[in-house]
Every structure is written in structure tokens, then in C-alpha cells.
Design a protein around this motif. Structure first.
Motif: not given
Length: 308
Positions: A100-106, A268-271, A79-80, A111-117
């Protein structure tokens, strides 16, 4: 389909290998010793469902510009690294390319919308226990391997239909959601509960769900996520934490979380994107989140990893 896997870890490596072996043209973006091993010996996957091996002829690179435009980007970096990786995949985008992001979190898709549209972003969640066992080798535990994705407007687009069909042919358990934002939050409830409690207690889920006090804590961690979601307008039922606790009673006792694994490795943690995100949203919305705040405070000394 022409597919690029951005982040060839447990998620990207496993599902990318399945898609490649079914005849899709898949390029893998990796780095360091993992990339060197894939280039030298191919990508290997050990799984109870059957081992897989992509020969070293499989396309692997650390530079997305070498790949060119694709139909779909399977996005699965930590995520970082989301913003940096999103900038890096711009050369992969055609007019209708789905990311399609299969990352953790909401917060990942924001972030992807801001960078890619927004037009390129398709929502997604995955269910799998897989990790890099050693450079060039992905190890999958258990039998669960499922992808859920969908357009944010609920439509069944051609690109979603095409990806669904590719998954079916590849032997991937797949579901298309017409309420993908809610689906992402539903998984987030489970994920925050599992990651926060297994990491803080440093045990798998079995002991947590059987001890009365740790079981109550697990429930309360998840319930805080539910209340934050509801305050944001996500239509989760008020007792959704009870539903998730019943689900946790059905998973293998030895199940743990990727954050617990990272903690044990000193990584590193995705905390900040899990319990930290819940606590931050709760503070802004006026929703109490004492359990998730406690998890953040306790694990904060480990959040950057031993190497840093």
C-alpha cells in the motif's frame, strides 16, 4: 499482522509506530543517520495526540532481505525513489502480500504494478502532517492522522479487512474505499493546490486563501487538476475545485505542504510528480494547465535541491 515499513519518514514512522505499539510485528526500513539513531535509541514520535517511543529493540534495517515475507508493506518513500524501492522490497512479498503506497501523486501505483505485478498493489492515501525532526525522531503536527485504502476492483478483501482492523486497534483513523482511484485523485487535487501555491509563494495556506488574487490562483491550480482527471475518465464533479477550496478554508491557517518544507530545507522537490505531472498529462490530453505549468517553471530552479 507482520508489516514492513518501506521508508521511515514522517508517514511511515508515525503510522508504523502506532501499529507496532498495538502489538503488530513491524520492521522499519530506513537509512543513514536516521537508521543509526533508531538502532541506538529506538524510534521516537512527538505528537499532540500523545508521544510514542519504540525501544531500540525494534527491528530496523537498510536491507529488506533481512526481514523476509510480510503480510503488508507500508510504502512511503519519496516519489523519485519509487522504482528503486519497489525492486528492493521484492524479498518482502509472499503470495498474498499487499503493498500500500501512501506516497503523494497519482502515478505511484502505476510504477508499483510494473515492478511488482498488479496483484500485490492496494491503493491508498494518507492525511497527516509529519516529518523527520532529527534522526530517530518523527514530529507530528495537528490532530489529523488518517489512512484510506482499498482494492482497485472495489472488493473488501481479507487483506484489506485485516489491515483496517489493525488500524482501528492501533488508534489510527481509517476508512476503506471501494473507489480508491477516485479517492487518490480527490486528494491529488488538494495536494497539488496546496504544495504548488505554498511553495511558490513561500507562505502557509492562511495568507493564500485570504488574499483575493492568490485565492483565485489556488482555485485555478486545483481546477486544472480536476479537468485533467475528468479528461482521463476519473468521475470528479466539474465544480470539485470549489469543494476543495471550501475545505481549505477549514484547515489551520499555518498549514503548509511537504514540498514547501523541502524547499525551505533546500531538499529535492517532488515537483515533477505533482504540478509537473498535471502539466504533462494536460499537454497529452489537450487540457490547458497554465497555472501548474507556471509553478513548474518557477520552481524548476529549486527542484534538485541545494545539495545537488
Amino acid at each position: 499482522m507482520r508489516i514492513a515499513v518501506m521508508g521511515t519518514g514522517g508517514v511511515g514512522g508515525y503510522f508504523g509506530a502506532k501499529l507496532a505499539l498495538a502489538g503488530n510485528e513491524v520492521a522499519f526500513v530506513a537509512r543513514g543517520k536516521h537508521l543509526e539513531a533508531i538502532r541506538a535509541n529506538g524510534l521516537r514520535v512527538e505528537s499532540p495526540l500523545g508521544d510514542m517511543h519504540l525501544p531500540k529493540a525494534a527491528q530496523a534495517t537498510d536491507d529488506p532481505t533481512e526481514i523476509g515475507p510480510v503480510d503488508l508493506v507500508l510504502f512511503s518513500v519519496k516519489l523519485w525513489d519509487t522504482e528503486t524501492a519497489a525492486e528492493a522490497i521484492k524479498p518482502l512479498l509472499g503470495e498474498h502480500t499487499a503493498v500500500v503506497s501512501f506516497q503523494n501523486g497519482v502515478m505511484k501505483d502505476d510504477v508499483l504494478r510494473q515492478v511488482l505485478g498488479p496483484d500485490h498493489v492496494v491503493g491508498g492515501v494518507c492525511y497527516i502532517a509529519a516529518t523527520i525532526a532529527e534522526p530517530g525522531l518523527i514530529r507530528h503536527s495537528g490532530s489529523l492522522q488518517k489512512l484510506v485504502f482499498g482494492e482497485y476492483d472495489g472488493s473488501l478483501s481479507d487483506r484489506v479487512r485485516q489491515f483496517r482492523d489493525a488500524c482501528v486497534v492501533s488508534g489510527i483513523d481509517v476508512e476503506v474505499s471501494d473507489r480508491i482511484e477516485q479517492t487518490i485523485w480527490e486528494k491529488f487535487v488538494f495536494l497539488v493546490g496546496l504544495s504548488g501555491t505554498t511553495s511558490t509563494a513561500r507562505v502557509p495556506v492562511g495568507p493564500l486563501r485570504t488574499h483575493p488574487r492568490s485565492r483565485a490562483f489556488l482555485h485555478d491550480v486545483m481546477d486544472e487538476v480536476v479537468q485533467v482527471a475528468r479528461a482521463q475518465g476519473v468521475p470528479l464533479s466539474a465544480d470539485y475545485a470549489d469543494t476543495q477550496l471550501a475545505f481549505i478554508d477549514q484547515v489551520p491557517a499555518g498549514m503548509t505542504s511537504s514540498m514547501h518544507n523541502d524547499l525551505e530545507r533546500g531538499s529535492r522537490l517532488e515537483l515533477d510528480w505533482l504540478s509537473g505531472d498535471v502539466a504533462e498529462r494536460g499537454a497529452k490530453l489537450g487540457v490547458p494547465t497554465p497555472c501548474n505549468r507556471a509553478i513548474c517553471d518557477i520552481l524548476s530552479v529549486h527542484s534538485k535541491g541545494r545539495a545537488e
